[in-house]
Design a protein around this motif. Sequence first.
Motif, mmCIF file in Angstrom:
data_model
loop_
_atom_site.group_PDB
_atom_site.id
_atom_site.type_symbol
_atom_site.label_atom_id
_atom_site.label_comp_id
_atom_site.label_asym_id
_atom_site.label_seq_id
_atom_site.Cartn_x
_atom_site.Cartn_y
_atom_site.Cartn_z
ATOM 1 N N THR A 99 0.814 -1.216 0.000
ATOM 2 C CA THR A 99 0.000 0.000 0.000
ATOM 3 C C THR A 99 0.848 1.267 0.000
ATOM 4 O O THR A 99 0.329 2.336 -0.254
ATOM 5 C CB THR A 99 -0.893 0.047 1.258
ATOM 6 O OG1 THR A 99 -0.046 0.162 2.410
ATOM 7 C CG2 THR A 99 -1.783 -1.168 1.358
ATOM 8 N N GLY A 100 2.127 1.135 0.327
ATOM 9 C CA GLY A 100 2.988 2.300 0.476
ATOM 10 C C GLY A 100 3.074 2.766 1.920
ATOM 11 O O GLY A 100 3.940 3.554 2.276
ATOM 12 N N GLU A 101 2.184 2.254 2.767
ATOM 13 C CA GLU A 101 2.209 2.628 4.186
ATOM 14 C C GLU A 101 3.280 1.832 4.903
ATOM 15 O O GLU A 101 3.401 0.625 4.733
ATOM 16 C CB GLU A 101 0.851 2.358 4.836
ATOM 17 C CG GLU A 101 0.824 2.729 6.299
ATOM 18 C CD GLU A 101 -0.552 2.600 6.933
ATOM 19 O OE1 GLU A 101 -0.619 2.657 8.161
ATOM 20 O OE2 GLU A 101 -1.544 2.451 6.202
ATOM 21 N N LEU A 128 2.795 -2.291 4.993
ATOM 22 C CA LEU A 128 1.451 -2.839 4.964
ATOM 23 C C LEU A 128 1.174 -3.410 3.584
ATOM 24 O O LEU A 128 1.381 -2.732 2.578
ATOM 25 C CB LEU A 128 0.428 -1.748 5.301
ATOM 26 C CG LEU A 128 -1.046 -2.125 5.198
ATOM 27 C CD1 LEU A 128 -1.415 -3.248 6.171
ATOM 28 C CD2 LEU A 128 -1.914 -0.893 5.438
ATOM 29 N N MET A 129 0.712 -4.654 3.559
ATOM 30 C CA MET A 129 0.310 -5.299 2.308
ATOM 31 C C MET A 129 -1.121 -5.779 2.479
ATOM 32 O O MET A 129 -1.526 -6.181 3.573
ATOM 33 C CB MET A 129 1.242 -6.455 1.964
ATOM 34 C CG MET A 129 2.681 -6.021 1.716
ATOM 35 S SD MET A 129 3.752 -7.373 1.180
ATOM 36 C CE MET A 129 3.341 -7.410 -0.579
ATOM 37 N N LEU A 130 -1.881 -5.739 1.389
ATOM 38 C CA LEU A 130 -3.286 -6.140 1.398
ATOM 39 C C LEU A 130 -3.572 -7.124 0.275
ATOM 40 O O LEU A 130 -2.951 -7.059 -0.792
ATOM 41 C CB LEU A 130 -4.198 -4.924 1.201
ATOM 42 C CG LEU A 130 -4.133 -3.825 2.247
ATOM 43 C CD1 LEU A 130 -4.921 -2.617 1.764
ATOM 44 C CD2 LEU A 130 -4.671 -4.326 3.571
ATOM 45 N N ARG A 131 -4.539 -7.993 0.527
ATOM 46 C CA ARG A 131 -5.029 -8.906 -0.504
ATOM 47 C C ARG A 131 -6.547 -8.964 -0.384
ATOM 48 O O ARG A 131 -7.084 -9.168 0.698
ATOM 49 C CB ARG A 131 -4.465 -10.303 -0.330
ATOM 50 C CG ARG A 131 -4.874 -11.248 -1.458
ATOM 51 C CD ARG A 131 -4.421 -12.670 -1.144
ATOM 52 N NE ARG A 131 -4.523 -13.567 -2.251
ATOM 53 C CZ ARG A 131 -5.647 -14.163 -2.665
ATOM 54 N NH1 ARG A 131 -6.789 -13.898 -2.060
ATOM 55 N NH2 ARG A 131 -5.635 -15.011 -3.659
ATOM 56 N N SER A 171 -7.707 2.605 2.187
ATOM 57 C CA SER A 171 -6.712 3.622 1.812
ATOM 58 C C SER A 171 -5.409 3.333 2.539
ATOM 59 O O SER A 171 -5.415 2.802 3.636
ATOM 60 C CB SER A 171 -7.234 5.008 2.153
ATOM 61 O OG SER A 171 -7.354 5.151 3.551
ATOM 62 N N PRO A 172 -4.284 3.683 1.941
ATOM 63 C CA PRO A 172 -3.008 3.371 2.568
ATOM 64 C C PRO A 172 -2.734 4.157 3.835
ATOM 65 O O PRO A 172 -1.909 3.773 4.612
ATOM 66 C CB PRO A 172 -1.979 3.679 1.490
ATOM 67 C CG PRO A 172 -2.656 4.529 0.495
ATOM 68 C CD PRO A 172 -4.128 4.280 0.637
ATOM 69 N N HIS A 173 -3.405 5.272 4.082
ATOM 70 C CA HIS A 173 -3.093 6.038 5.304
ATOM 71 C C HIS A 173 -4.346 6.441 6.017
ATOM 72 O O HIS A 173 -5.311 6.804 5.623
ATOM 73 C CB HIS A 173 -2.277 7.281 4.971
ATOM 74 C CG HIS A 173 -0.993 6.934 4.310
ATOM 75 N ND1 HIS A 173 0.055 6.350 4.965
ATOM 76 C CD2 HIS A 173 -0.591 7.033 3.024
ATOM 77 C CE1 HIS A 173 1.065 6.143 4.128
ATOM 78 N NE2 HIS A 173 0.679 6.543 2.953
#
Length: 175
Positions: free
Chosen positions: A144-146, A157-160, A173-175
Amino acid sequence: MSDPATVHVQPVDAGLAARVATLQLAPGQYPYVGEIAFNLADARRDPMSEAMAVLAGDQAIGFYRLDLAPRAVVGRELPAPHLGLRSLLLDRDWQGRGLGTAAVQACCADARRRHPDRHWLALLVDCGNHSAIAAYRRAGFRATGERRAVGSWPQQLMLRRLGPEAPPDSSPSPH
């Protein structure tokens, strides 16, 4: 080499707990995963956490925990319903066989089935753990870039997405 199709997951019960407790980490993995016995006991004690076994056939080859509390992994609530993934590991003797991706896919299928109200799986991974980052990407996670500081190590932080039923605009959202 085991067939990745034989990899499945299930909650750790009393019968599986002893087998999961014998899993061994590869050298250098302890800082990323922590003590297996602690993670197993802590997840089984916490009503908002699920201790999960990764199995190849009937053999325990790995462990992870799912956290249901909104702030458990990320440290804050995300705008979309999610589960947290922590302490994922494969026993050192089972690594390098292509089973990590199969384990994450089995984790996601199980989470989708048992927690249909959760649309995302979130994890924090050490920024220096390049092999884990690559494995998570192969399993469908995106960064996410976070970044967060966990202890003295930066984590990303990674999301799936857990399934197609997640609304397209529900991406946290990343933040």
